[in-house]
Write a protein that holds these residues in place. Structure first.
Motif, PDB file in Angstrom:
ATOM      1  N   ILE A 174       0.781  -1.122  -0.049  1.00 47.67           N
ATOM      2  CA  ILE A 174       0.044  -0.095  -0.118  1.00 47.67           C
ATOM      3  C   ILE A 174       0.966   1.316  -0.135  1.00 47.67           C
ATOM      4  CG2 ILE A 174      -1.501   1.376   1.511  1.00 47.67           C
ATOM      5  CD1 ILE A 174      -2.955  -0.676   0.164  1.00 47.67           C
ATOM      6  N   ARG A 175       0.545   2.272  -0.771  1.00 48.18           N
ATOM      7  CA  ARG A 175       1.204   3.563  -0.776  1.00 48.18           C
ATOM      8  C   ARG A 175       0.514   4.572  -0.419  1.00 48.18           C
ATOM      9  NH1 ARG A 175       3.550   5.414  -6.941  1.00 48.18           N
ATOM     10  NH2 ARG A 175       3.908   7.753  -6.245  1.00 48.18           N
ATOM     11  N   LEU A 176       1.372   5.498   0.243  1.00 50.73           N
ATOM     12  CA  LEU A 176       0.391   6.627   1.088  1.00 50.73           C
ATOM     13  C   LEU A 176       1.502   7.737   1.283  1.00 50.73           C
ATOM     14  CD1 LEU A 176       1.393   6.678   4.480  1.00 50.73           C
ATOM     15  CD2 LEU A 176       0.195   4.618   4.488  1.00 50.73           C
ATOM     16  N   ARG A 177       1.043   9.049   1.440  1.00 53.74           N
ATOM     17  CA  ARG A 177       1.878  10.123   1.594  1.00 53.74           C
ATOM     18  C   ARG A 177       1.032  11.162   2.498  1.00 53.74           C
ATOM     19  NH1 ARG A 177      -0.529  14.046  -2.758  1.00 53.74           N
ATOM     20  NH2 ARG A 177       1.107  15.511  -2.008  1.00 53.74           N
ATOM     21  N   TYR A 178       1.870  11.968   3.411  1.00 52.72           N
ATOM     22  CA  TYR A 178       1.452  12.718   4.260  1.00 52.72           C
ATOM     23  C   TYR A 178       0.677  13.920   3.327  1.00 52.72           C
ATOM     24  CZ  TYR A 178       4.329  10.516   7.892  1.00 52.72           C
ATOM     25  OH  TYR A 178       4.730   9.538   8.704  1.00 52.72           O
ATOM     26  N   LEU A 179      -0.201  14.477   4.033  1.00 56.66           N
ATOM     27  CA  LEU A 179      -1.000  15.703   3.188  1.00 56.66           C
ATOM     28  C   LEU A 179      -0.660  17.002   4.240  1.00 56.66           C
ATOM     29  CD1 LEU A 179      -4.162  14.385   1.669  1.00 56.66           C
ATOM     30  CD2 LEU A 179      -1.946  14.559   0.538  1.00 56.66           C
ATOM     31  N   ASP A 180      -0.627  16.606   5.403  1.00 54.24           N
ATOM     32  CA  ASP A 180      -0.454  17.731   6.450  1.00 54.24           C
ATOM     33  C   ASP A 180       0.830  18.617   6.203  1.00 54.24           C
ATOM     34  OD1 ASP A 180       1.401  15.541   7.280  1.00 54.24           O
ATOM     35  OD2 ASP A 180       1.646  16.726   9.180  1.00 54.24           O
ATOM     36  N   SER A 181       1.014  19.624   6.624  1.00 51.89           N
ATOM     37  CA  SER A 181       1.740  20.673   6.229  1.00 51.89           C
ATOM     38  C   SER A 181       3.107  20.722   6.869  1.00 51.89           C
ATOM     39  CB  SER A 181       1.380  22.299   6.604  1.00 51.89           C
ATOM     40  OG  SER A 181       0.677  22.242   7.974  1.00 51.89           O
ATOM     41  N   ALA A 182       2.942  19.893   8.240  1.00 52.83           N
ATOM     42  CA  ALA A 182       4.243  19.569   8.950  1.00 52.83           C
ATOM     43  C   ALA A 182       5.046  18.559   8.290  1.00 52.83           C
ATOM     44  CB  ALA A 182       3.623  19.125  10.276  1.00 52.83           C
ATOM     45  N   HIS A 183       4.570  17.795   7.220  1.00 55.20           N
ATOM     46  CA  HIS A 183       5.433  16.823   6.738  1.00 55.20           C
ATOM     47  C   HIS A 183       5.623  17.015   5.207  1.00 55.20           C
ATOM     48  CE1 HIS A 183       4.163  14.263  10.473  1.00 55.20           C
ATOM     49  NE2 HIS A 183       5.077  13.717  10.052  1.00 55.20           N
ATOM     50  N   CYS A 184       5.469  18.247   5.021  1.00 54.41           N
ATOM     51  CA  CYS A 184       5.496  18.945   3.592  1.00 54.41           C
ATOM     52  C   CYS A 184       6.925  18.406   3.131  1.00 54.41           C
ATOM     53  CB  CYS A 184       5.245  20.417   3.276  1.00 54.41           C
ATOM     54  SG  CYS A 184       5.375  21.066   1.581  1.00 54.41           S
ATOM     55  N   GLY A 185       6.994  17.748   1.783  1.00 58.26           N
ATOM     56  CA  GLY A 185       8.317  17.447   1.298  1.00 58.26           C
ATOM     57  C   GLY A 185       8.744  15.958   1.659  1.00 58.26           C
ATOM     58  N   TYR A 186       8.038  15.297   2.732  1.00 63.06           N
ATOM     59  CA  TYR A 186       8.512  13.847   2.774  1.00 63.06           C
ATOM     60  C   TYR A 186       8.067  13.133   1.640  1.00 63.06           C
ATOM     61  CZ  TYR A 186       9.116  14.348   8.120  1.00 63.06           C
ATOM     62  OH  TYR A 186       9.787  14.556   9.190  1.00 63.06           O
ATOM     63  N   PRO A 187       8.994  11.917   1.493  1.00 65.86           N
ATOM     64  CA  PRO A 187       8.607  11.022   0.320  1.00 65.86           C
ATOM     65  C   PRO A 187       7.501  10.342   0.680  1.00 65.86           C
ATOM     66  CG  PRO A 187      10.575  10.405   1.833  1.00 65.86           C
ATOM     67  CD  PRO A 187      10.050  11.662   2.394  1.00 65.86           C
ATOM     68  N   ASP A 188       6.961   9.358  -0.396  1.00 61.95           N
ATOM     69  CA  ASP A 188       5.865   8.648  -0.222  1.00 61.95           C
ATOM     70  C   ASP A 188       6.438   7.475   0.406  1.00 61.95           C
ATOM     71  OD1 ASP A 188       4.542  10.394  -1.846  1.00 61.95           O
ATOM     72  OD2 ASP A 188       4.295   8.790  -3.279  1.00 61.95           O
ATOM     73  N   LEU A 189       5.439   6.742   1.149  1.00 59.17           N
ATOM     74  CA  LEU A 189       5.743   5.364   1.995  1.00 59.17           C
ATOM     75  C   LEU A 189       5.047   4.238   1.268  1.00 59.17           C
ATOM     76  CD1 LEU A 189       4.657   6.992   5.520  1.00 59.17           C
ATOM     77  CD2 LEU A 189       7.118   6.882   4.490  1.00 59.17           C
ATOM     78  N   TYR A 190       5.887   3.398   1.038  1.00 61.88           N
ATOM     79  CA  TYR A 190       5.471   2.014   0.776  1.00 61.88           C
ATOM     80  C   TYR A 190       5.347   0.947   1.949  1.00 61.88           C
ATOM     81  CZ  TYR A 190       6.041   3.696  -3.970  1.00 61.88           C
ATOM     82  OH  TYR A 190       6.113   4.606  -4.929  1.00 61.88           O
ATOM     83  N   VAL A 191       4.146   0.544   2.160  1.00 59.91           N
ATOM     84  CA  VAL A 191       3.860  -0.508   3.344  1.00 59.91           C
ATOM     85  C   VAL A 191       3.751  -1.865   2.873  1.00 59.91           C
ATOM     86  CG1 VAL A 191       2.771  -0.984   5.446  1.00 59.91           C
ATOM     87  CG2 VAL A 191       2.722   1.396   4.770  1.00 59.91           C
TER      88      VAL A 191
END
Length: 405
Positions: free
Chosen positions: A222-239
Protein backbone atom coordinates in the motif's frame (compact mmCIF):
# COMPACT_ATOMS: atom_id res chain seq x y z
CA UNK A 1 -20.84 -21.24 -55.90
CA UNK A 2 -24.00 -19.77 -54.36
CA UNK A 3 -27.46 -21.04 -55.15
CA UNK A 4 -28.38 -17.71 -56.78
CA UNK A 5 -25.51 -17.94 -59.31
CA UNK A 6 -26.20 -21.58 -60.11
CA UNK A 7 -29.83 -20.90 -61.03
CA UNK A 8 -29.62 -17.30 -62.24
CA UNK A 9 -31.31 -18.14 -65.50
CA UNK A 10 -34.30 -19.97 -64.02
CA UNK A 11 -35.45 -17.85 -61.07
CA UNK A 12 -36.94 -14.40 -60.64
CA UNK A 13 -35.17 -11.49 -58.93
CA UNK A 14 -37.45 -11.93 -55.92
CA UNK A 15 -36.48 -15.59 -55.66
CA UNK A 16 -32.80 -14.70 -55.96
CA UNK A 17 -33.09 -12.32 -53.02
CA UNK A 18 -34.98 -14.92 -51.02
CA UNK A 19 -32.34 -17.56 -51.86
CA UNK A 20 -29.55 -15.19 -50.76
CA UNK A 21 -31.25 -14.51 -47.40
CA UNK A 22 -31.89 -18.21 -46.91
CA UNK A 23 -28.27 -19.09 -47.67
CA UNK A 24 -27.06 -16.40 -45.27
CA UNK A 25 -29.21 -17.91 -42.51
CA UNK A 26 -28.00 -21.44 -43.24
CA UNK A 27 -24.34 -20.40 -43.27
CA UNK A 28 -24.87 -18.50 -40.00
CA UNK A 29 -26.27 -21.62 -38.34
CA UNK A 30 -23.24 -23.66 -39.38
CA UNK A 31 -20.76 -20.96 -38.34
CA UNK A 32 -22.40 -20.64 -34.91
CA UNK A 33 -22.04 -24.37 -34.42
CA UNK A 34 -18.40 -24.35 -35.52
CA UNK A 35 -17.62 -21.54 -33.09
CA UNK A 36 -19.17 -23.54 -30.25
CA UNK A 37 -17.45 -26.79 -31.21
CA UNK A 38 -14.00 -25.35 -31.75
CA UNK A 39 -13.29 -25.47 -27.99
CA UNK A 40 -14.36 -29.10 -27.76
CA UNK A 41 -11.63 -31.73 -27.65
CA UNK A 42 -13.95 -34.03 -29.62
CA UNK A 43 -16.32 -31.99 -31.82
CA UNK A 44 -19.67 -33.70 -32.34
CA UNK A 45 -20.80 -34.55 -35.87
CA UNK A 46 -23.12 -34.69 -37.70
CA UNK A 47 -24.86 -31.39 -36.92
CA UNK A 48 -28.60 -31.34 -37.43
CA UNK A 49 -30.84 -28.31 -37.00
CA UNK A 50 -34.50 -27.55 -37.54
CA UNK A 51 -35.94 -25.16 -40.09
CA UNK A 52 -38.70 -22.91 -38.77
CA UNK A 53 -42.03 -23.85 -40.33
CA UNK A 54 -44.67 -21.37 -41.51
CA UNK A 55 -48.02 -21.41 -39.77
CA UNK A 56 -51.03 -22.78 -41.63
CA UNK A 57 -52.31 -19.28 -42.38
CA UNK A 58 -48.86 -18.10 -43.54
CA UNK A 59 -48.55 -21.07 -45.88
CA UNK A 60 -51.97 -20.46 -47.47
CA UNK A 61 -51.46 -16.69 -47.67
CA UNK A 62 -47.98 -16.77 -49.23
CA UNK A 63 -47.40 -20.27 -50.55
CA UNK A 64 -45.09 -19.05 -53.33
CA UNK A 65 -42.55 -17.72 -50.82
CA UNK A 66 -42.71 -20.87 -48.69
CA UNK A 67 -42.20 -23.10 -51.72
CA UNK A 68 -39.36 -20.94 -53.04
CA UNK A 69 -37.62 -21.02 -49.66
CA UNK A 70 -37.89 -24.82 -49.50
CA UNK A 71 -36.46 -25.01 -53.03
CA UNK A 72 -33.55 -22.77 -51.98
CA UNK A 73 -32.77 -24.92 -48.92
CA UNK A 74 -32.84 -28.13 -50.99
CA UNK A 75 -30.52 -26.67 -53.61
CA UNK A 76 -28.11 -25.34 -50.97
CA UNK A 77 -28.06 -28.64 -49.05
CA UNK A 78 -27.47 -30.71 -52.18
CA UNK A 79 -24.60 -28.45 -53.28
CA UNK A 80 -22.73 -29.10 -50.01
CA UNK A 81 -23.60 -32.78 -49.59
CA UNK A 82 -25.99 -32.16 -46.69
CA UNK A 83 -29.04 -34.25 -45.98
CA UNK A 84 -32.45 -32.78 -45.29
CA UNK A 85 -35.86 -33.91 -44.09
CA UNK A 86 -39.23 -32.91 -45.48
CA UNK A 87 -42.88 -32.89 -44.49
CA UNK A 88 -45.88 -32.41 -46.77
CA UNK A 89 -48.04 -29.42 -45.89
CA UNK A 90 -51.52 -28.55 -47.10
CA UNK A 91 -51.93 -25.44 -49.22
CA UNK A 92 -55.64 -25.22 -48.46
CA UNK A 93 -58.80 -26.69 -49.85
CA UNK A 94 -58.52 -27.80 -53.49
CA UNK A 95 -54.85 -26.70 -53.70
CA UNK A 96 -53.14 -29.94 -52.75
CA UNK A 97 -49.94 -30.24 -50.71
CA UNK A 98 -46.29 -29.27 -51.00
CA UNK A 99 -43.16 -30.69 -49.33
CA UNK A 100 -41.34 -28.23 -47.06
CA UNK A 101 -37.87 -28.76 -45.59
CA UNK A 102 -38.09 -29.31 -41.83
CA UNK A 103 -34.46 -30.02 -40.92
CA UNK A 104 -30.97 -29.96 -42.37
CA UNK A 105 -28.08 -32.24 -41.44
CA UNK A 106 -24.42 -31.29 -42.00
CA UNK A 107 -22.68 -34.70 -42.07
CA UNK A 108 -19.21 -33.72 -40.89
CA UNK A 109 -16.43 -31.25 -40.22
CA UNK A 110 -15.25 -31.21 -43.84
CA UNK A 111 -18.64 -30.10 -45.16
CA UNK A 112 -19.05 -27.52 -42.38
CA UNK A 113 -15.71 -25.92 -43.21
CA UNK A 114 -16.68 -25.78 -46.89
CA UNK A 115 -19.86 -23.94 -45.91
CA UNK A 116 -18.33 -21.51 -43.41
CA UNK A 117 -16.70 -18.23 -44.32
CA UNK A 118 -12.93 -17.90 -44.35
CA UNK A 119 -12.61 -16.25 -40.92
CA UNK A 120 -14.82 -18.77 -39.13
CA UNK A 121 -13.08 -21.72 -40.79
CA UNK A 122 -9.67 -20.29 -39.83
CA UNK A 123 -10.74 -19.84 -36.17
CA UNK A 124 -11.97 -23.40 -35.99
CA UNK A 125 -8.93 -24.97 -37.65
CA UNK A 126 -6.44 -22.93 -35.63
CA UNK A 127 -8.11 -23.92 -32.36
CA UNK A 128 -8.29 -27.58 -33.28
CA UNK A 129 -4.63 -27.44 -34.24
CA UNK A 130 -3.87 -26.41 -30.66
CA UNK A 131 -5.64 -29.53 -29.42
CA UNK A 132 -3.45 -31.64 -31.72
CA UNK A 133 -0.32 -29.88 -30.47
CA UNK A 134 -1.16 -30.44 -26.80
CA UNK A 135 -2.09 -34.10 -27.36
CA UNK A 136 1.32 -34.68 -28.90
CA UNK A 137 3.22 -33.06 -26.02
CA UNK A 138 1.29 -33.70 -22.80
CA UNK A 139 -0.29 -36.77 -21.24
CA UNK A 140 -3.47 -35.18 -19.89
CA UNK A 141 -7.18 -35.87 -20.18
CA UNK A 142 -9.40 -34.48 -22.90
CA UNK A 143 -11.15 -32.31 -20.30
CA UNK A 144 -7.84 -30.73 -19.33
CA UNK A 145 -7.00 -30.13 -22.99
CA UNK A 146 -10.31 -28.35 -23.47
CA UNK A 147 -9.77 -26.23 -20.34
CA UNK A 148 -6.27 -25.17 -21.43
CA UNK A 149 -7.29 -24.35 -25.00
CA UNK A 150 -10.21 -22.28 -23.76
CA UNK A 151 -8.09 -20.40 -21.21
CA UNK A 152 -5.63 -19.47 -23.94
CA UNK A 153 -8.27 -18.54 -26.52
CA UNK A 154 -7.27 -14.86 -26.57
CA UNK A 155 -3.53 -15.55 -26.86
CA UNK A 156 -1.67 -15.50 -30.13
CA UNK A 157 0.26 -18.49 -31.43
CA UNK A 158 3.56 -17.29 -29.97
CA UNK A 159 2.18 -17.05 -26.45
CA UNK A 160 0.53 -20.46 -26.84
CA UNK A 161 3.89 -21.95 -27.83
CA UNK A 162 5.58 -20.24 -24.87
CA UNK A 163 3.03 -21.74 -22.47
CA UNK A 164 3.92 -25.20 -23.80
CA UNK A 165 7.66 -24.50 -23.44
CA UNK A 166 7.20 -23.19 -19.90
CA UNK A 167 5.16 -26.25 -18.90
CA UNK A 168 7.97 -28.52 -20.09
CA UNK A 169 10.49 -26.41 -18.16
CA UNK A 170 8.56 -26.63 -14.88
CA UNK A 171 8.05 -30.37 -15.40
CA UNK A 172 11.88 -30.73 -15.28
CA UNK A 173 12.84 -27.95 -12.83
CA UNK A 174 11.71 -27.26 -9.27
CA UNK A 175 11.11 -23.53 -8.87
CA UNK A 176 9.30 -23.72 -5.52
CA UNK A 177 10.23 -20.93 -3.15
CA UNK A 178 11.53 -18.66 -5.93
CA UNK A 179 10.10 -15.32 -6.96
CA UNK A 180 8.41 -15.67 -10.38
CA UNK A 181 10.65 -13.07 -12.02
CA UNK A 182 13.74 -14.91 -10.80
CA UNK A 183 12.86 -18.10 -12.68
CA UNK A 184 15.37 -18.16 -15.53
CA UNK A 185 13.51 -19.86 -18.37
CA UNK A 186 15.80 -19.44 -21.39
CA UNK A 187 14.48 -16.85 -23.83
CA UNK A 188 11.60 -15.65 -21.62
CA UNK A 189 10.92 -12.16 -20.28
CA UNK A 190 11.06 -11.96 -16.49
CA UNK A 191 7.52 -10.54 -16.48
CA UNK A 192 6.01 -13.17 -18.78
CA UNK A 193 4.62 -15.48 -16.07
CA UNK A 194 2.52 -12.64 -14.70
CA UNK A 195 0.83 -12.52 -11.32
CA UNK A 196 -0.57 -15.27 -9.14
CA UNK A 197 -3.85 -15.44 -11.01
CA UNK A 198 -2.49 -15.06 -14.54
CA UNK A 199 -4.00 -17.17 -17.31
CA UNK A 200 -0.52 -18.35 -18.31
CA UNK A 201 0.23 -19.75 -14.86
CA UNK A 202 -3.18 -21.43 -14.64
CA UNK A 203 -2.72 -23.09 -18.03
CA UNK A 204 0.74 -24.36 -17.05
CA UNK A 205 -0.61 -25.81 -13.80
CA UNK A 206 -3.40 -27.59 -15.67
CA UNK A 207 -0.90 -29.17 -18.05
CA UNK A 208 1.26 -30.31 -15.11
CA UNK A 209 -1.62 -31.44 -12.90
CA UNK A 210 -0.62 -29.04 -10.11
CA UNK A 211 -2.51 -26.61 -7.93
CA UNK A 212 0.25 -24.00 -8.16
CA UNK A 213 3.90 -23.52 -9.08
CA UNK A 214 4.76 -22.85 -5.40
CA UNK A 215 6.43 -19.51 -5.99
CA UNK A 216 7.21 -17.05 -3.24
CA UNK A 217 4.93 -14.23 -4.27
CA UNK A 218 5.87 -10.59 -4.05
CA UNK A 219 4.19 -9.15 -0.93
CA UNK A 220 1.28 -6.82 -1.51
CA UNK A 221 1.90 -3.16 -0.83
CA UNK A 222 0.00 0.00 0.00
CA UNK A 223 1.31 3.42 -0.92
CA UNK A 224 0.55 6.55 1.11
CA UNK A 225 1.71 10.13 1.54
CA UNK A 226 1.43 12.80 4.19
CA UNK A 227 -0.86 15.68 3.29
CA UNK A 228 -0.32 17.73 6.47
CA UNK A 229 1.89 20.81 6.25
CA UNK A 230 4.19 19.57 9.04
CA UNK A 231 5.39 16.76 6.76
CA UNK A 232 5.51 18.77 3.56
CA UNK A 233 8.24 17.37 1.30
CA UNK A 234 8.36 13.93 2.92
CA UNK A 235 8.68 11.05 0.45
CA UNK A 236 5.87 8.62 -0.23
CA UNK A 237 5.68 5.55 1.99
CA UNK A 238 5.36 1.96 0.74
CA UNK A 239 3.98 -0.49 3.27
CA UNK A 240 4.38 -4.25 2.70
CA UNK A 241 4.03 -5.51 6.29
CA UNK A 242 1.47 -4.53 8.94
CA UNK A 243 2.49 -1.07 10.18
CA UNK A 244 1.18 -0.63 13.70
CA UNK A 245 3.45 2.12 15.04
CA UNK A 246 2.94 4.77 12.35
CA UNK A 247 3.06 8.38 13.54
CA UNK A 248 0.17 9.13 11.16
CA UNK A 249 -1.96 6.64 13.10
CA UNK A 250 -2.87 9.62 15.28
CA UNK A 251 -4.18 11.65 12.33
CA UNK A 252 -7.88 12.44 12.30
CA UNK A 253 -8.36 12.42 8.52
CA UNK A 254 -7.59 10.05 5.65
CA UNK A 255 -8.46 10.11 1.95
CA UNK A 256 -8.38 6.85 -0.03
CA UNK A 257 -8.19 7.24 -3.81
CA UNK A 258 -8.12 4.67 -6.60
CA UNK A 259 -5.85 6.25 -9.23
CA UNK A 260 -2.29 7.55 -9.18
CA UNK A 261 -2.87 10.94 -10.81
CA UNK A 262 -5.54 11.79 -8.25
CA UNK A 263 -3.27 10.56 -5.45
CA UNK A 264 -0.45 12.83 -6.61
CA UNK A 265 -2.71 15.87 -7.08
CA UNK A 266 -4.21 15.84 -3.60
CA UNK A 267 -3.57 19.22 -1.89
CA UNK A 268 -2.28 19.85 1.61
CA UNK A 269 -4.79 18.88 4.28
CA UNK A 270 -3.83 19.25 7.92
CA UNK A 271 -3.89 16.18 10.13
CA UNK A 272 -4.45 13.97 7.06
CA UNK A 273 -2.87 11.25 4.91
CA UNK A 274 -3.72 10.11 1.39
CA UNK A 275 -3.75 6.36 0.64
CA UNK A 276 -3.31 5.09 -2.92
CA UNK A 277 -5.69 2.14 -3.09
CA UNK A 278 -4.64 1.15 -6.63
CA UNK A 279 -7.81 -0.72 -7.55
CA UNK A 280 -8.54 -3.88 -5.60
CA UNK A 281 -5.25 -3.59 -3.73
CA UNK A 282 -7.37 -1.44 -1.41
CA UNK A 283 -8.71 -4.66 0.07
CA UNK A 284 -5.39 -5.23 1.86
CA UNK A 285 -5.46 -1.86 3.64
CA UNK A 286 -6.98 -3.07 6.87
CA UNK A 287 -4.21 -5.68 7.28
CA UNK A 288 -1.31 -3.38 6.37
CA UNK A 289 -2.67 -0.21 8.03
CA UNK A 290 -4.73 -1.60 10.93
CA UNK A 291 -5.01 1.79 12.62
CA UNK A 292 -6.92 3.14 9.61
CA UNK A 293 -10.06 1.47 10.99
CA UNK A 294 -9.79 3.79 14.04
CA UNK A 295 -9.18 7.01 12.08
CA UNK A 296 -12.16 9.27 12.85
CA UNK A 297 -12.77 10.69 9.35
CA UNK A 298 -12.03 8.52 6.32
CA UNK A 299 -13.23 9.27 2.78
CA UNK A 300 -13.04 7.00 -0.26
CA UNK A 301 -13.15 8.32 -3.82
CA UNK A 302 -12.80 6.01 -6.82
CA UNK A 303 -13.94 5.48 -10.39
CA UNK A 304 -17.65 5.63 -11.01
CA UNK A 305 -17.96 2.09 -12.33
CA UNK A 306 -19.02 -1.28 -10.95
CA UNK A 307 -15.46 -2.12 -9.85
CA UNK A 308 -15.00 1.17 -8.00
CA UNK A 309 -18.20 0.70 -6.04
CA UNK A 310 -17.39 -2.94 -5.24
CA UNK A 311 -14.03 -1.76 -3.87
CA UNK A 312 -15.83 0.78 -1.69
CA UNK A 313 -18.12 -1.96 -0.37
CA UNK A 314 -15.13 -4.21 0.34
CA UNK A 315 -13.30 -1.49 2.28
CA UNK A 316 -16.30 -0.98 4.53
CA UNK A 317 -16.78 -4.72 4.97
CA UNK A 318 -13.13 -5.00 6.07
CA UNK A 319 -13.86 -2.74 9.04
CA UNK A 320 -13.00 0.75 7.75
CA UNK A 321 -16.04 2.96 8.30
CA UNK A 322 -15.56 5.46 5.47
CA UNK A 323 -17.74 7.93 3.61
CA UNK A 324 -17.57 8.39 -0.15
CA UNK A 325 -17.46 11.46 -2.33
CA UNK A 326 -18.48 11.90 -5.98
CA UNK A 327 -20.00 8.42 -6.24
CA UNK A 328 -23.78 8.67 -6.65
CA UNK A 329 -26.33 9.15 -9.46
CA UNK A 330 -26.49 12.94 -9.13
CA UNK A 331 -22.72 13.16 -9.56
CA UNK A 332 -22.85 10.70 -12.47
CA UNK A 333 -25.38 12.89 -14.28
CA UNK A 334 -23.26 15.97 -13.62
CA UNK A 335 -20.14 14.42 -15.19
CA UNK A 336 -21.59 11.92 -17.67
CA UNK A 337 -20.04 13.79 -20.61
CA UNK A 338 -16.71 12.39 -19.36
CA UNK A 339 -17.91 8.77 -19.52
CA UNK A 340 -16.33 6.01 -21.55
CA UNK A 341 -17.51 2.69 -22.96
CA UNK A 342 -14.04 1.17 -23.36
CA UNK A 343 -11.41 -0.27 -21.03
CA UNK A 344 -7.77 0.83 -21.10
CA UNK A 345 -7.12 -2.16 -23.39
CA UNK A 346 -9.67 -0.86 -25.90
CA UNK A 347 -12.32 -3.47 -25.12
CA UNK A 348 -15.96 -2.51 -24.75
CA UNK A 349 -17.17 -2.46 -21.15
CA UNK A 350 -20.01 -4.97 -20.92
CA UNK A 351 -22.92 -5.05 -18.46
CA UNK A 352 -22.51 -7.52 -15.61
CA UNK A 353 -24.57 -9.30 -13.01
CA UNK A 354 -25.38 -7.19 -9.96
CA UNK A 355 -23.27 -8.55 -7.12
CA UNK A 356 -23.66 -8.69 -3.35
CA UNK A 357 -22.39 -5.35 -2.06
CA UNK A 358 -23.57 -5.10 1.56
CA UNK A 359 -21.15 -2.26 2.23
CA UNK A 360 -22.86 0.21 -0.09
CA UNK A 361 -25.33 2.83 1.07
CA UNK A 362 -28.62 3.50 -0.71
CA UNK A 363 -27.47 6.24 -3.10
CA UNK A 364 -24.26 4.33 -3.92
CA UNK A 365 -26.20 1.12 -4.55
CA UNK A 366 -28.50 2.96 -6.96
CA UNK A 367 -25.48 4.01 -9.03
CA UNK A 368 -23.89 0.55 -8.74
CA UNK A 369 -26.95 -1.26 -10.07
CA UNK A 370 -27.25 1.18 -12.98
CA UNK A 371 -23.57 0.72 -13.88
CA UNK A 372 -23.91 -3.07 -13.74
CA UNK A 373 -27.03 -3.31 -15.88
CA UNK A 374 -26.60 -0.24 -18.08
CA UNK A 375 -30.18 0.82 -17.36
CA UNK A 376 -30.60 4.58 -17.24
CA UNK A 377 -26.93 5.36 -17.97
CA UNK A 378 -25.14 6.12 -21.23
CA UNK A 379 -21.69 4.97 -20.12
CA UNK A 380 -20.63 2.25 -17.68
CA UNK A 381 -17.56 4.12 -16.43
CA UNK A 382 -16.50 7.63 -15.48
CA UNK A 383 -12.84 7.52 -14.52
CA UNK A 384 -11.74 9.35 -11.40
CA UNK A 385 -9.08 11.38 -13.19
CA UNK A 386 -11.67 12.99 -15.48
CA UNK A 387 -13.29 14.84 -12.59
CA UNK A 388 -11.43 18.11 -11.79
CA UNK A 389 -9.47 17.88 -8.56
CA UNK A 390 -10.89 21.25 -7.47
CA UNK A 391 -14.35 19.66 -7.39
CA UNK A 392 -13.06 16.88 -5.14
CA UNK A 393 -11.39 19.43 -2.87
CA UNK A 394 -14.70 21.28 -2.57
CA UNK A 395 -16.39 18.01 -1.56
CA UNK A 396 -13.71 17.34 1.07
CA UNK A 397 -14.01 20.87 2.38
CA UNK A 398 -17.79 20.44 2.70
CA UNK A 399 -17.14 17.20 4.61
CA UNK A 400 -15.09 19.15 7.16
CA UNK A 401 -11.57 18.27 6.01
CA UNK A 402 -9.12 21.05 6.98
CA UNK A 403 -7.84 22.06 3.53
CA UNK A 404 -4.70 24.23 3.63
CA UNK A 405 -5.40 27.30 1.51
Amino acid sequence: MSMSSRNAGSVTERERRLAARTEQWLVGKVEDYLDKQRFSANPQWPYEFNVKQPSKSELIRDSDTCIAQARAIRSWAQSYGCRYGEKSRSLGAYCGTTPLVTRVCVPGEHEALEIAGRQCAHRYCATQQRFSCLRGEFDVSEDVLAAVVYKLKDMDDLDFELVCQAAHYFARHDASGMRPRAVAIPGFSAKWLGGKGSVRRKAICLLLGRESLDFEERPGEIRLRYLDSAHCGYPDLYVTQPWRTADCARFRYAVIVENKDTYQEMPQIDDCICVFGCGRAANRMVSLLPWLADTPHVVYWGDMDADGLEILSGIRESGIDCDSILMNMDVYRRYRRFGTEYTEQGRRIEPRKVGAVPGLRAEERELYEALCTGEGVEYLRIEQERIPIVDAVAELCAAGFPIVV
